[in-house]
Design a protein around this motif. Structure first.
Motif, PDB file in Angstrom:
ATOM      1  N   ALA A  21      10.069   2.028 -41.596  1.00  0.00           N
ATOM      2  CA  ALA A  21      10.137   1.043 -42.676  1.00  0.00           C
ATOM      3  C   ALA A  21       9.897  -0.348 -42.102  1.00  0.00           C
ATOM      4  CB  ALA A  21      11.502   1.104 -43.368  1.00  0.00           C
ATOM      5  N   ASP A  22       8.746  -0.914 -42.426  1.00  0.00           N
ATOM      6  CA  ASP A  22       8.385  -2.250 -41.937  1.00  0.00           C
ATOM      7  C   ASP A  22       7.337  -2.816 -42.879  1.00  0.00           C
ATOM      8  OD1 ASP A  22       6.984  -4.386 -40.279  1.00  0.00           O
ATOM      9  OD2 ASP A  22       8.525  -3.740 -38.861  1.00  0.00           O
ATOM     10  N   ASP A  23       7.443  -4.107 -43.191  1.00  0.00           N
ATOM     11  CA  ASP A  23       6.489  -4.688 -44.138  1.00  0.00           C
ATOM     12  C   ASP A  23       5.154  -5.027 -43.498  1.00  0.00           C
ATOM     13  OD1 ASP A  23       7.541  -6.771 -42.661  1.00  0.00           O
ATOM     14  OD2 ASP A  23       7.579  -8.182 -44.331  1.00  0.00           O
ATOM     15  N   GLN A  24       5.021  -4.866 -42.187  1.00  0.00           N
ATOM     16  CA  GLN A  24       3.758  -5.127 -41.509  1.00  0.00           C
ATOM     17  C   GLN A  24       3.017  -3.809 -41.258  1.00  0.00           C
ATOM     18  OE1 GLN A  24       3.958  -7.983 -38.178  1.00  0.00           O
ATOM     19  NE2 GLN A  24       6.081  -8.350 -38.751  1.00  0.00           N
ATOM     20  N   ALA A  25       1.859  -3.686 -41.869  1.00  0.00           N
ATOM     21  CA  ALA A  25       1.097  -2.442 -41.748  1.00  0.00           C
ATOM     22  C   ALA A  25       0.722  -2.125 -40.309  1.00  0.00           C
ATOM     23  CB  ALA A  25      -0.166  -2.524 -42.611  1.00  0.00           C
ATOM     24  N   LEU A  26       0.421  -3.162 -39.524  1.00  0.00           N
ATOM     25  CA  LEU A  26       0.040  -2.927 -38.133  1.00  0.00           C
ATOM     26  C   LEU A  26       1.201  -2.370 -37.318  1.00  0.00           C
ATOM     27  CD1 LEU A  26      -2.205  -6.013 -37.271  1.00  0.00           C
ATOM     28  CD2 LEU A  26      -2.910  -3.626 -37.523  1.00  0.00           C
ATOM     29  N   LEU A  60      12.661  12.528 -48.290  1.00  0.00           N
ATOM     30  CA  LEU A  60      11.988  13.114 -47.132  1.00  0.00           C
ATOM     31  C   LEU A  60      12.934  13.644 -46.054  1.00  0.00           C
ATOM     32  CD1 LEU A  60       9.171  10.419 -46.699  1.00  0.00           C
ATOM     33  CD2 LEU A  60       9.046  12.621 -47.901  1.00  0.00           C
ATOM     34  N   ALA A  61      14.236  13.421 -46.212  1.00  0.00           N
ATOM     35  CA  ALA A  61      15.246  13.912 -45.271  1.00  0.00           C
ATOM     36  C   ALA A  61      14.930  13.584 -43.816  1.00  0.00           C
ATOM     37  CB  ALA A  61      15.434  15.421 -45.442  1.00  0.00           C
ATOM     38  N   PRO A  62      14.703  12.315 -43.488  1.00  0.00           N
ATOM     39  CA  PRO A  62      14.450  11.961 -42.087  1.00  0.00           C
ATOM     40  C   PRO A  62      15.719  12.111 -41.253  1.00  0.00           C
ATOM     41  CG  PRO A  62      14.746   9.972 -43.366  1.00  0.00           C
ATOM     42  CD  PRO A  62      14.743  11.109 -44.356  1.00  0.00           C
ATOM     43  N   ASP A  63      15.530  12.332 -39.959  1.00  0.00           N
ATOM     44  CA  ASP A  63      16.655  12.345 -39.028  1.00  0.00           C
ATOM     45  C   ASP A  63      16.949  10.937 -38.514  1.00  0.00           C
ATOM     46  OD1 ASP A  63      17.001  15.251 -38.917  1.00  0.00           O
ATOM     47  OD2 ASP A  63      15.067  15.254 -37.880  1.00  0.00           O
ATOM     48  N   VAL A  64      15.891  10.152 -38.326  1.00  0.00           N
ATOM     49  CA  VAL A  64      16.007   8.791 -37.823  1.00  0.00           C
ATOM     50  C   VAL A  64      15.127   7.879 -38.665  1.00  0.00           C
ATOM     51  CG1 VAL A  64      15.627   7.251 -35.849  1.00  0.00           C
ATOM     52  CG2 VAL A  64      16.471   9.580 -35.466  1.00  0.00           C
ATOM     53  N   VAL A  65      15.655   6.713 -39.024  1.00  0.00           N
ATOM     54  CA  VAL A  65      14.890   5.713 -39.769  1.00  0.00           C
ATOM     55  C   VAL A  65      14.731   4.476 -38.892  1.00  0.00           C
ATOM     56  CG1 VAL A  65      14.745   4.290 -41.851  1.00  0.00           C
ATOM     57  CG2 VAL A  65      15.871   6.539 -41.943  1.00  0.00           C
ATOM     58  N   LEU A  66      13.484   4.100 -38.611  1.00  0.00           N
ATOM     59  CA  LEU A  66      13.210   2.835 -37.927  1.00  0.00           C
ATOM     60  C   LEU A  66      13.094   1.766 -39.011  1.00  0.00           C
ATOM     61  CD1 LEU A  66      10.523   3.935 -35.293  1.00  0.00           C
ATOM     62  CD2 LEU A  66      12.999   3.689 -34.979  1.00  0.00           C
ATOM     63  N   MET A  67      14.031   0.832 -39.035  1.00  0.00           N
ATOM     64  CA  MET A  67      14.170  -0.091 -40.166  1.00  0.00           C
ATOM     65  C   MET A  67      14.000  -1.540 -39.724  1.00  0.00           C
ATOM     66  SD  MET A  67      15.206  -0.028 -43.523  1.00  0.00           S
ATOM     67  CE  MET A  67      16.431   1.276 -43.767  1.00  0.00           C
ATOM     68  N   ASP A  68      12.985  -2.207 -40.268  1.00  0.00           N
ATOM     69  CA  ASP A  68      12.820  -3.634 -40.025  1.00  0.00           C
ATOM     70  C   ASP A  68      13.954  -4.396 -40.698  1.00  0.00           C
ATOM     71  OD1 ASP A  68      11.691  -6.050 -39.256  1.00  0.00           O
ATOM     72  OD2 ASP A  68      10.267  -6.104 -40.914  1.00  0.00           O
ATOM     73  N   VAL A  69      14.360  -5.512 -40.121  1.00  0.00           N
ATOM     74  CA  VAL A  69      15.425  -6.317 -40.715  1.00  0.00           C
ATOM     75  C   VAL A  69      14.913  -7.077 -41.929  1.00  0.00           C
ATOM     76  CG1 VAL A  69      16.972  -8.267 -40.350  1.00  0.00           C
ATOM     77  CG2 VAL A  69      16.704  -6.561 -38.553  1.00  0.00           C
ATOM     78  N   ARG A  70      13.796  -7.763 -41.780  1.00  0.00           N
ATOM     79  CA  ARG A  70      13.292  -8.641 -42.842  1.00  0.00           C
ATOM     80  C   ARG A  70      12.184  -7.949 -43.613  1.00  0.00           C
ATOM     81  NH1 ARG A  70      12.578 -14.080 -39.138  1.00  0.00           N
ATOM     82  NH2 ARG A  70      14.768 -14.349 -38.587  1.00  0.00           N
ATOM     83  N   MET A  71      12.466  -7.600 -44.848  1.00  0.00           N
ATOM     84  CA  MET A  71      11.476  -6.964 -45.717  1.00  0.00           C
ATOM     85  C   MET A  71      11.672  -7.454 -47.141  1.00  0.00           C
ATOM     86  SD  MET A  71      11.258  -2.990 -44.394  1.00  0.00           S
ATOM     87  CE  MET A  71      13.026  -2.694 -44.572  1.00  0.00           C
ATOM     88  N   PRO A  72      10.629  -7.393 -47.963  1.00  0.00           N
ATOM     89  CA  PRO A  72      10.757  -7.828 -49.361  1.00  0.00           C
ATOM     90  C   PRO A  72      11.547  -6.825 -50.198  1.00  0.00           C
ATOM     91  CG  PRO A  72       8.558  -6.946 -48.941  1.00  0.00           C
ATOM     92  CD  PRO A  72       9.250  -7.021 -47.615  1.00  0.00           C
ATOM     93  N   MET A  74      14.174  -5.385 -50.874  1.00  0.00           N
ATOM     94  CA  MET A  74      15.478  -5.075 -50.291  1.00  0.00           C
ATOM     95  C   MET A  74      15.334  -5.178 -48.784  1.00  0.00           C
ATOM     96  SD  MET A  74      17.669  -1.487 -50.424  1.00  0.00           S
ATOM     97  CE  MET A  74      18.050  -1.557 -52.182  1.00  0.00           C
ATOM     98  N   ASP A  75      16.147  -6.031 -48.149  1.00  0.00           N
ATOM     99  CA  ASP A  75      15.994  -6.180 -46.706  1.00  0.00           C
ATOM    100  C   ASP A  75      16.583  -4.981 -45.964  1.00  0.00           C
ATOM    101  OD1 ASP A  75      18.788  -6.539 -46.320  1.00  0.00           O
ATOM    102  OD2 ASP A  75      18.624  -8.699 -46.529  1.00  0.00           O
ATOM    103  N   GLY A  76      16.374  -4.950 -44.651  1.00  0.00           N
ATOM    104  CA  GLY A  76      16.775  -3.792 -43.879  1.00  0.00           C
ATOM    105  C   GLY A  76      18.276  -3.569 -43.839  1.00  0.00           C
ATOM    106  N   ILE A  77      19.051  -4.646 -43.852  1.00  0.00           N
ATOM    107  CA  ILE A  77      20.505  -4.496 -43.822  1.00  0.00           C
ATOM    108  C   ILE A  77      21.010  -3.879 -45.120  1.00  0.00           C
ATOM    109  CG2 ILE A  77      22.691  -5.756 -43.706  1.00  0.00           C
ATOM    110  CD1 ILE A  77      21.291  -7.705 -41.793  1.00  0.00           C
ATOM    111  N   ALA A  78      20.509  -4.378 -46.246  1.00  0.00           N
ATOM    112  CA  ALA A  78      20.909  -3.805 -47.531  1.00  0.00           C
ATOM    113  C   ALA A  78      20.461  -2.355 -47.648  1.00  0.00           C
ATOM    114  CB  ALA A  78      20.314  -4.633 -48.679  1.00  0.00           C
ATOM    115  N   ALA A  79      19.258  -2.052 -47.162  1.00  0.00           N
ATOM    116  CA  ALA A  79      18.765  -0.678 -47.211  1.00  0.00           C
ATOM    117  C   ALA A  79      19.593   0.240 -46.320  1.00  0.00           C
ATOM    118  CB  ALA A  79      17.296  -0.633 -46.792  1.00  0.00           C
TER     119      ALA A  79
END
Length: 233
Positions: A21-26, A60-72, A74-79
């Protein structure tokens, strides 16, 4: 942080399911390329904001979520908090940050994150970190622990309630205090003159008795109950 000690799962083990989960496609593309060449990792999806991350964690039942902090949206902390509180959502959350982690670290860990990785992390450390979190460890380096402590101590809070510690033995309290100082199992073993296996047993019992999800949550409990004291406190 000793994530590098975690080895890949055996050939018959199910792959570790990873959501990005990251708002930057790259960034999403780069992480996907790194992870997809590992036989024991499977990228089940990538999303661009926290709301999508919550939906994907349910679907999708992931085991691990890589979560960006700053996203539109809902930010990563709230998510992260939403995933931790939603029984239909799965996945241990690892926050993706840049060097300006200080203002977020305590909030993210309290919300339910199992640790942090820098966005420019070396590929082998990214992979090792995912394996470590999936195995139940936390990515909480001593430097991050110190920042969390400093942030926590600076905030006004109610009087500590130490009742959560009542079930712990004296040795378990001692181990928890060392965990709260950022010590690894190996370092605790040396400090207490016991085997690392014994330390792992104590840590497991501490987590079970506290109802803690992982070492990160145990560290928070240690400071909130007053068992551990901030440096100079």
């Amino acid at each position: 942080m000793n994530a590098g000690a975690v080895l890949p799962a055996g050939p018959d083990a199910a792959p570790i399911r990873v959501l990005i989960a990251d708002d930057q496609a790259l960034v999403r593309t780069g992480f996907r390329m790194i992870l997809e060449i590992e036989p024991d990792l499977e990228v089940v999806g990538d999303v661009a904001d926290g709301a999508q991350a919550l939906e994907a964690a349910r679907a999708l039942a992931p085991d691990v979520v890589l979560m960006d902090v700053r996203m539109p949206r809902m930010d990563g902390i709230a998510a992260t908090r939403a995933i931790a509180e939603d029984p239909a959502a799965t996945g241990r959350v690892v926050m993706l940050t840049t060097f300006d982690v200080d203002e977020y670290v305590y909030d993210a860990l309290q919300a339910g994150a199992s640790g942090f990785l820098l966005k420019d992390v070396q590929p082998e450390l990214l992979v090792a970190g995912i394996r470590a979190v999936h195995a139940g460890d936390s990515l909480l380096a001593p430097a991050v622990t110190r920042r969390m402590i400093e942030t926590f101590v600076a905030r006004p809070r109610a009087a500590a309630d130490s009742s959560a510690l009542a079930a712990l033995t004296e040795r378990e309290r001692e181990v928890l205090a060392l965990v709260a100082r950022g010590r690894t199992n190996g370092e605790i073993a040396r400090d207490l003159y016991v085997s690392e296996t014994t330390v792992k047993t104590h840590v497991g019992r501490v987590l079970a008795k506290l109802g803690a999800r992982d070492r990160v949550q145990a560290v928070i409990i240690a400071y909130e109950t007053g068992l551990a004291q901030a440096p100079g406190g």
